[in-house]
Design an enzyme around this catalytic site. Structure first.
Site, PDB file in Angstrom:
ATOM      1  N   GLY A 120      -6.162 -10.363  -9.597  1.00 53.71           N
ATOM      2  CA  GLY A 120      -5.416 -11.309  -8.930  1.00 53.71           C
ATOM      3  C   GLY A 120      -6.101 -11.249  -7.455  1.00 53.71           C
ATOM      4  O   GLY A 120      -6.203 -12.352  -6.633  1.00 53.71           O
ATOM      5  N   GLN A 145     -10.025   1.591  -9.676  1.00 58.62           N
ATOM      6  CA  GLN A 145      -9.562   0.937  -8.626  1.00 58.62           C
ATOM      7  C   GLN A 145     -10.455   0.940  -7.596  1.00 58.62           C
ATOM      8  O   GLN A 145     -10.897   0.103  -6.618  1.00 58.62           O
ATOM      9  CB  GLN A 145      -8.362   1.560  -8.175  1.00 58.62           C
ATOM     10  CG  GLN A 145      -7.215   0.831  -9.169  1.00 58.62           C
ATOM     11  CD  GLN A 145      -6.536  -0.281  -8.462  1.00 58.62           C
ATOM     12  OE1 GLN A 145      -7.161  -1.450  -8.671  1.00 58.62           O
ATOM     13  NE2 GLN A 145      -5.341  -0.147  -8.253  1.00 58.62           N
ATOM     14  N   LYS A 197      -0.117   7.368  -2.224  1.00 59.37           N
ATOM     15  CA  LYS A 197      -0.392   6.345  -1.380  1.00 59.37           C
ATOM     16  C   LYS A 197      -1.044   5.373  -2.208  1.00 59.37           C
ATOM     17  O   LYS A 197      -1.921   5.471  -3.238  1.00 59.37           O
ATOM     18  CB  LYS A 197      -0.907   6.729   0.027  1.00 59.37           C
ATOM     19  CG  LYS A 197      -0.021   7.410   1.028  1.00 59.37           C
ATOM     20  CD  LYS A 197      -0.501   7.748   2.219  1.00 59.37           C
ATOM     21  CE  LYS A 197      -1.462   8.833   2.069  1.00 59.37           C
ATOM     22  NZ  LYS A 197      -1.814   9.677   3.683  1.00 59.37           N
ATOM     23  N   GLU A 224      -6.673  -1.233  -2.493  1.00 57.01           N
ATOM     24  CA  GLU A 224      -7.263  -2.192  -1.433  1.00 57.01           C
ATOM     25  C   GLU A 224      -8.118  -1.162  -0.606  1.00 57.01           C
ATOM     26  O   GLU A 224      -9.306  -1.809  -0.223  1.00 57.01           O
ATOM     27  CB  GLU A 224      -6.036  -2.995  -0.600  1.00 57.01           C
ATOM     28  CG  GLU A 224      -5.844  -4.068  -1.457  1.00 57.01           C
ATOM     29  CD  GLU A 224      -4.389  -4.620  -0.836  1.00 57.01           C
ATOM     30  OE1 GLU A 224      -4.499  -5.478  -0.419  1.00 57.01           O
ATOM     31  OE2 GLU A 224      -3.459  -4.034  -1.074  1.00 57.01           O
TER      32      GLU A 224
HETATM   33 MO1  MOS Z   1      -3.161  -7.459  -2.181  1.00 57.09          MO
HETATM   34  S1  MOS Z   1      -4.646  -8.835  -1.281  1.00 57.09           S
HETATM   35  O1  MOS Z   1      -2.143  -7.444  -1.295  1.00 57.09           O
HETATM   36  O2  MOS Z   1      -2.820  -8.296  -3.665  1.00 57.09           O
END
Ligand code: MOS
Length: 715
Positions: free
Chosen positions: A256, A613, A676, A680
């Site tokens: 996503g 990730q 944490k 991202e």
């Molecule tokens: Mo992330 S861009 O907050 O799914």
């Protein structure tokens, strides 16, 4: 500024840490077998009887009105059930969010906007019939061009998600004027598109439509979403249903990157189409090309960064001014300069965000919105400043390490950025870095680059988890969380197992369904923090209530607990990105043979899924550095390279030896797991590391992404 004493920095008075057993181990993915054998049900794949298929109609102009639509020919095609238009679609109860006000007016606000749909017995019939619908437009001039010198830029009230638009401390202009070393450069990043492997898909089924039976209509959506409960909430409001009359099911999601964080227009179109085929499922999967119009994108940015430093490289001024775009349909103000508020110590500091309001599709979250494009500019600027000061880029960052969060004065819960940089330098062979433009191997110029990374540790309120002892002696753990391929199925099962102090196999996790207790959106890297804390609270409440040997049917639920440490500490992840590049001296082709990321993100729940990730984020960073650029043709308002043939996303051949590692130490203030978010931070800083390495290889400073060969050859 307050600093915690040593003890409180190493533990939290408010949070009881989890006693870890399976957390921290590389258990294989719970959903792995289903995925590799093709039995994991994605939105399109649920076994539903008698389905119909929806093909969207999209505007061919970027601004104006639909004057007339002629569906006669389309309707006469064998197998066509309905043609939806703005003239015949059901009225929605709420049109406040214009992105979701699908077919509610004849106005067109961007090219590619939904203006109708064909519903048919087969996907092929729907698509063919859609090509037969005649549309007449009244075209108005459109404006899709972002420029930093536009006179109509405006200041949004806040930037995503809740940050002040601007910040100002001290006297930036005076400090810049007095600085021994200054830098003033402008950087730009292009429009980019989230391209998850699974295109956005929504299958809707209405029960009891038009009848009063069983309390009235009920809508089920099999959706590809990062937040089933968020979809339910929005869709229920549009169709004037109580939330419990909408069920959203999404056990597996094929990526996503933020574009599935909220429902988009296709969710509404799917529900409208299903209304037209009462009782039958309406299946809608966007094509790859349609994603470029309807599923969000990353705003382009123009960023001016000014830095001032004393002769030793100590920052005296830091000014980061970002210009971005937003769609007229819905404001999304990205937080581009926000990370500059906390990265480095500089007594005089300003950050600003200004927006151009354009006739473009709705932009939204794309992996590390704000931090990622913003840290590209800021971390290339730091590399340039290091050059100007004659300092190693790592030393420059170490010199400017802030003792506490400069934006709030709060103590860091954990920072350890310098440790990440130094650990990475050792492992990567940073000492082999040569003067810019001096290392050549045959036809290839070779260079090393570094950049910092950061991402906040968001804790979302509003989730709940339920735990039930089942008849087979296991524990059902229920929470409406999402797994986008990130590892949620596995990581939450590990957390539940440790929190219940039961064997891993005794946990039966249930996620991805609004019939389960509510869960926050899988966004902002907040999932494990928010849902994990909630599961731990529920497990502890369950044990307190039912003991170690509960009877079958024993059940307890708990809401997300408050974490008072989030108010007392600045809780962020940090990291250091290292890249080696080879630039072909004749063609300008850039290769990335090696990349290393070192992260301080608290305790890693599952090294196997975490590594995936991190390196996924870093790969996307290489992609951003070298390839990704949505080419918006301002004549038509259309993204012309709207497919994988022309919009290149880094694939295996583009990525060399890429490794991620971490400083494995729990952050006691983050949550009971000490973990944490990691979804991202892997992309943050990665583009800057590549660009800084390109400079080290060639002596050429590229400030406008992506670094395509033409930019190097021209220089
Ligand atoms: Mo992330 S861009 O907050 O799914």
């Amino acid at each position: 500024m307050t600093r915690p004493d040593t003890d409180s920095a190493l533990s939290s008075e408010s949070i009881e840490p989890l006693n870890i057993q399976t957390v921290g181990t590389s258990l294989p993915r719970v959903d792995g077998h289903a995925k590799v054998t093709g039995t994991a049900t994605y939105a399109w794949e649920h076994d539903l009887r008698n389905p119909t298929y929806v093909y969207p109609l999209q505007s061919a102009i970027a601004r104006g009105r639909v004057l007339r639509m002629d569906a006669t020919q389309a309707e006469s095609v064998d197998g066509v059930i309905a043609v939806l238009t703005p003239y015949n679609a059901a009225r929605l109860a709420d049109t406040g969010n214009a992105e979701l006000a699908v077919l509610q007016s004849d106005e067109i606000a961007f090219r590619g906007q939904l203006i109708g749909a064909v519903v048919a017995e087969t996907p092929e019939t729907a698509r063919h019939a859609a090509s037969l619908v005649g549309v007449e437009y009244e075209q108005q001039p459109h404006d899709t061009e972002l420029r930093a010198d536009r006179p109509d830029l405006y200041r949004p009230d806040q930037v995503n998600p809740v940050f002040p638009t601007d910040s100002e401390e001290g006297d930036v202009e005076a400090a810049l004027a007095a600085a021994a070393v200054t830098l003033d450069q402008t950087y730009s990043t292009p429009m980019e598109h989230n391209n998850p492997m699974e295109p956005h898909t929504c299958v809707s089924v209405w029960d009891n439509a038009g009848t009063g039976a069983d309390g009235g209509p009920r809508l089920t959506q099999y959706d590809s979403t990062q937040g089933a409960h968020a979809v339910r909430k929005n869709i229920a409001r549009l169709f004037e249903l109580a939330p419990e009359r909408v069920r959203v099911i999404s056990p597996h999601v094929g990526g996503g990157f933020g574009s599935k964080g909220m429902p988009h227009a296709h969710n509404v179109l799917s529900a409208l189409a299903a209304r037209a085929v009462a009782g039958r499922p309406a299946k809608l999967a966007l094509t790859r090309q349609q994603l470029f119009d309807l599923a969000g994108h990353r705003t382009p940015t123009v960023q001016r960064v000014r830095l001032g430093a004393d002769a030793d490289g100590r920052l005296t001024a830091l000014c980061h001014e970002a210009v971005e775009h937003t769609s007229k349909v819905k404001e999304f103000a990205e937080q581009t300069a926000v990370a500059s508020r906390l990265m480095y110590a500089a007594p005089n500091r300003r950050t600003t965000h200004r927006l151009a309001l354009l006739d473009v599709p709705v932009n939204t979250w794309m992996r590390a919105p704000g931090e990622c494009p913003g840290m590209f500019a800021a971390e290339v600027a730091m590399d340039e400043l290091a050059d100007a000061c004659g300092l190693d880029p790592i030393e420059l960052r170490a010199i400017n390490e802030p003792e506490s969060d400069p934006s709030t004065g709060k103590p860091w819960s954990h920072r350890r950025l310098v440790e990440c940089l130094r650990t990475g330098a050792r492992r990567f062979g940073w000492d082999r870095r040569a003067e810019a433009g001096t290392r050549r191997e045959g036809d290839w110029l070779v260079g090393l680059g570094v950049a910092s990374a950061t991402y906040p540790s968001w804790a979302m309120p509003g989730s709940a988890a339920e735990i039930e002892r089942t008849a087979d002696g296991r524990y059902a753990v229920r929470i409406g969380a999402a797994d986008l391929g990130t590892g949620t199925w596995t990581a939450l099962s590990q957390i539940a197992s440790d929190a219940l102090e039961c064997p891993f196999d005794a946990v039966h996790l249930e996620i991805g369904d609004t019939d389960l207790p509510p869960a926050s959106v899988a966004g902002g890297s907040s999932g494990i923090n928010s849902w994990g804390s909630t599961i731990v609270a529920a497990a502890r409440a369950f044990r307190a209530e039912h003991g170690d040997n509960p009877a079958a049917g024993a059940r307890t639920s708990s809401k997300t607990p408050e974490n008072p440490d989030m108010k007392r500490y600045a809780v962020h992840s940090f990291g250091a990105q290292f890249a080696e590049v080879r630039v072909n001296a004749d063609t300008g082709e850039v290769r990335v043979p090696r990349m290393l990321g070192v992260f301080a993100a608290g305790r890693i729940i599952n090294p196997r899924t975490a590594r995936s990730q991190f390196i996924g984020g870093m790969t996307m960073g290489i992609s951003m550095a070298l390839f990704e650029e949505s080419v918006l043709d301002h004549g038509t308002g259309h993204v012309v390279n709207h497919d994988f043939a022309q919009y290149h996303v880094a694939a295996n051949a583009d990525v060399g030896d890429i490794e991620a590692t971490w400083l494995d130490e729990p952050d006691p203030h983050a949550n009971p797991m000490g973990a944490k978010g990691i979804g991202e931070i892997g992309i943050v800083g990665a583009p800057a590391a590549v660009v800084n390495a390109v400079h080290n290889a060639t002596g050429i400073r590229v400030r406008d992404l992506p670094v395509t060969p033409d930019k190097l050859l021209r220089a």
